[in-house]
Design a protein around this motif. Structure first.
Motif, mmCIF file in Angstrom:
data_model
loop_
_atom_site.group_PDB
_atom_site.id
_atom_site.type_symbol
_atom_site.label_atom_id
_atom_site.label_comp_id
_atom_site.label_asym_id
_atom_site.label_seq_id
_atom_site.Cartn_x
_atom_site.Cartn_y
_atom_site.Cartn_z
ATOM 1 N N TYR A 1 -4.184 7.451 -7.583
ATOM 2 C CA TYR A 1 -5.505 6.906 -7.293
ATOM 3 C C TYR A 1 -6.514 7.348 -8.347
ATOM 4 O O TYR A 1 -7.376 6.583 -8.762
ATOM 5 N N ASN B 1 0.836 -1.195 0.000
ATOM 6 C CA ASN B 1 0.000 0.000 0.000
ATOM 7 C C ASN B 1 0.876 1.252 0.000
ATOM 8 O O ASN B 1 1.798 1.390 0.801
ATOM 9 N N THR C 1 -6.657 2.672 -7.437
ATOM 10 C CA THR C 1 -6.199 1.869 -6.304
ATOM 11 C C THR C 1 -4.935 2.504 -5.736
ATOM 12 O O THR C 1 -4.278 3.289 -6.412
ATOM 13 N N THR C 2 -4.621 2.157 -4.479
ATOM 14 C CA THR C 2 -3.355 2.642 -3.915
ATOM 15 C C THR C 2 -2.423 1.480 -3.640
ATOM 16 O O THR C 2 -1.520 1.576 -2.825
#
Lengths: 497, 133
Positions: free
Chosen positions: B107, B32, B112-113
């Motif tokens: 993002y 992440n 998405t991260t």
């Protein structure tokens, strides 16, 4: 006039730093922005040339910021190395700015405001690199390195290509890690010596490194890994191809041409000014650098052979050429070190020229792949001609600047008695370099020309490319003053007691 | 036993090393992007702590001229490392801000991260010259 001459080191650093922040406010006024842009760069170039000339004729003088003398105040030193690197920065950045001015960046970067911000970052980068050349204070090095790092990441992320954002993020994570390592290294040196001024730290270090051998060892390991990561030494190069390949072309030119060299100059200062020859030999850092350099030359070249995209091949070629600098730093003799410095200047010019040419080619054809360049040499003879000149310099053919640098590195290897390994690897690197550069030229000139309507770019871009090519040829034929500056810088660095 | 006492006496350095490795492990193992940034911040704190601890003297006072009798004869602490780290903290904050801006842009582009997913998406659409605003 004397007020300017006396404060020349400061003027060279603050001119780009101050002017850079004006650009976003005048983003809409294209003509004014271009005038200020080119005017500042021209001024920067003139100041750097005056600086180099005065250093060549006279003695180097320390400049005391605010009049505080050395251990308390911050020192800028305008010595041979500083004048040399400032000149390189000025000579390379002027054509790049000339290339990027006008409407060129619209496709790669975006509208007026984004373009103005791009130039702000570019000027921050140039100012910080000039600062790295002059500074003699370890914490200043850290701050300037941070400025270079952040503006580099900004330049990469300025590209509108969506891949560039991730490349910039990857780059940012890794180089921030490297910054922390550098800070830690500086911290340990400060803990051992109590000084941040390089000269004073060196003197204390010579007296008490035997008391804290492990802390000194730790400090320089941190610095070596930090600068190795930032300057993309082979096993730590993973960020470079993405970042340099995805950035807008003028940004790739300064990133590959100048930013990486800035870190090498920092490393030179830490190794030769702070640490000194005796400590380098005691910790066997020269052998380590020599070995790492050899691996980088060969591995980078082999990786470059596999690339099918033009800019990525050039980026991997930088990984290979970085190896020459590390190999040269490991030689520890005047010829080798002077050759390394000269090759640093030569590679800055060459790689900037190649990236700008690739920018022209990509803009004209709209394609990134090398095989799509078939026959463009017939439609764009001047661009491809300059590309050929730069490639020949990169390979190290006589009459081009790369030859002088590589020749001196070879002579340095011979002086160290490293005939088989050193000379063999330097030559093999050159041959491999030919193996990945010459096919591009063959494809461009000797394949049937495409149907597409292609022609050479406008006069401004041609002038930018021409200036770089001219500098490459002039330095190859008359290396005189610059080589002398490099030699004197090498002598001062190696004469440290 | 002496090693343990040494470590206990120099607990700021031990804490710094722990923070350093904690940060390094976070950067390397988490995919992440936010967690990677948190890792970098922790790692930087570790190095800052080394600097601060090096400048500190237990029982020392700030290096200001003082006429109060309580401060008499006490050693001054070295203010330089603290001043340097102030600069270091400013640098680290600006790097974090810049990195967060990049995460926001990532993002918006990829939705998405997660670094692994993003690099998968990039390799899927490789050589496809997509432009974003």
């Amino acid at each position: 006039m004397t007020a300017i001459q006396g404060n020349l080191p400061v003027f060279i650093i603050i001119a780009p730093l101050f002017v850079g922040f004006i650009f976003p406010t005048i983003a809409k006024k294209q003509k004014l922005l271009d005038t200020i842009l080119l005017g500042t760069e021209a001024l920067f170039l003139v100041l750097a040339v005056i600086m180099a000339a005065s250093v060549l004729t006279g003695e180097s003088t320390p400049y005391l910021m605010g009049g505080w003398s050395a251990p308390w105040g911050i020192q800028l030193v305008a010595d041979d190395l500083a004048a040399f690197f400032a000149l390189v920065v000025a000579v390379v950045s002027f054509p790049v700015v000339l290339y990027a001015s006008g409407h060129t960046l619209e496709e790669e970067v975006g509208g007026p405001l984004r373009r103005a911000r791009f130039f702000t970052l570019l000027f921050l980068l140039v100012g910080a690199l000039a600062g790295i050349a002059f500074t003699h204070d370890m914490f200043n090095v850290f701050v300037l390195v941070e400025v270079v790092t952040i503006s580099c990441c900004g330049l990469v992320s300025a590209s509108r290509r969506s891949k560039a954002v991730f490349a910039a993020f990857d780059y940012l994570i890794l180089v921030t890690l490297a910054s922390v390592f550098i800070l830690a290294g500086i911290g340990f040196i400060y803990i051992v010596t109590g000084h941040l001024n390089m000269e004073f730290a060196h003197q204390v270090l010579m007296n008490n490194w035997l008391v804290y051998p492990h802390v000194v060892w730790l400090a320089f390991s941190f610095l070596l890994v930090g600068f190795g990561l930032k300057s993309a030494l082979f096993p730590l190069h993973v960020w470079l191809p993405d970042a340099h390949g995805e950035a807008p072309s003028p940004a790739s030119a300064v990133l590959s041409g100048l930013a990486v060299k800035g870190y090498i100059v920092c490393l030179i200062k830490f190794l030769f000014v702070v640490m000194g020859i005796d400590l380098i030999k005691a910790y066997m850092i020269n052998t380590l650098l020599f070995g790492l350099g050899m691996v980088a030359i060969l591995a980078g070249a082999v990786l470059a052979l596999n690339q099918t995209q033009l800019k990525r091949r050039l980026a991997f070629s930088t990984v290979s050429q970085i190896g020459y600098f590390y190999l040269g730093l490991g030689l520890l003799n005047v010829t080798g070190l002077a050759g390394t410095l000269f090759y640093l200047a030569s590679h800055a010019l060459t790689k900037a020229c190649l990236f700008l040419c690739s920018g022209v080619l990509i803009e004209a054809t709209g394609k990134h792949s090398i095989k799509d360049l078939a026959g463009v040499g017939k439609k764009m003879p001047i661009t491809m001609g300059i590309f050929t000149v730069a490639s020949l310099s990169l390979v190290g053919i006589p009459l081009f600047s790369g030859f002088v640098g590589k020749w001196n590195i070879l002579l340095g290897c011979l002086q160290e008695g490293s005939l088989l390994l050193g000379c063999g690897v330097v030559t093999a690197g050159s041959i491999l370099c030919g193996a990945y550069m010459f096919p591009i030229i063959r494809i461009a000139f000797f394949e049937p020309a495409p149907e597409q309507d292609l022609h050479d770019p406008g006069i401004k871009k041609l002038a930018a490319l021409g200036l770089l090519a001219l500098a490459i040829v002039v330095l190859g034929v008359f290396p005189g003053p610059l080589l002398e500056l490099a030699q004197r810088a090498a002598e001062t660095l190696l004469a440290q007691l | 036993m002496t090693l343990l006492t040494k470590l206990l006496n120099n607990y700021p350095y031990v804490a710094a090393v722990i923070l350093f490795f904690l940060g390094a492990v976070t950067i390397l193992t988490k995919s992440n992007l936010f967690k990677k940034l948190i890792g970098i911040s922790i790692l930087q704190s570790g190095i800052f702590l080394i600097f601060i601890a090096a400048g500190n003297i237990r029982g020392g006072i700030a290096p200001l001229l003082s006429e109060s009798p309580i401060h008499e004869g006490l050693p001054y602490i070295n203010p330089l490392p603290s001043a340097l780290i102030l600069t270091g903290i400013v640098v680290s904050v600006s790097v974090t801000a810049f990195a967060l801006a990049l995460v926001v842009r990532l993002y918006k582009i990829y939705g998405t991260t997660d670094a692994v997913k993003i690099s998968e998406m990039i390799s899927e659409m490789s050589n496809n010259d997509s432009y974003t605003g």
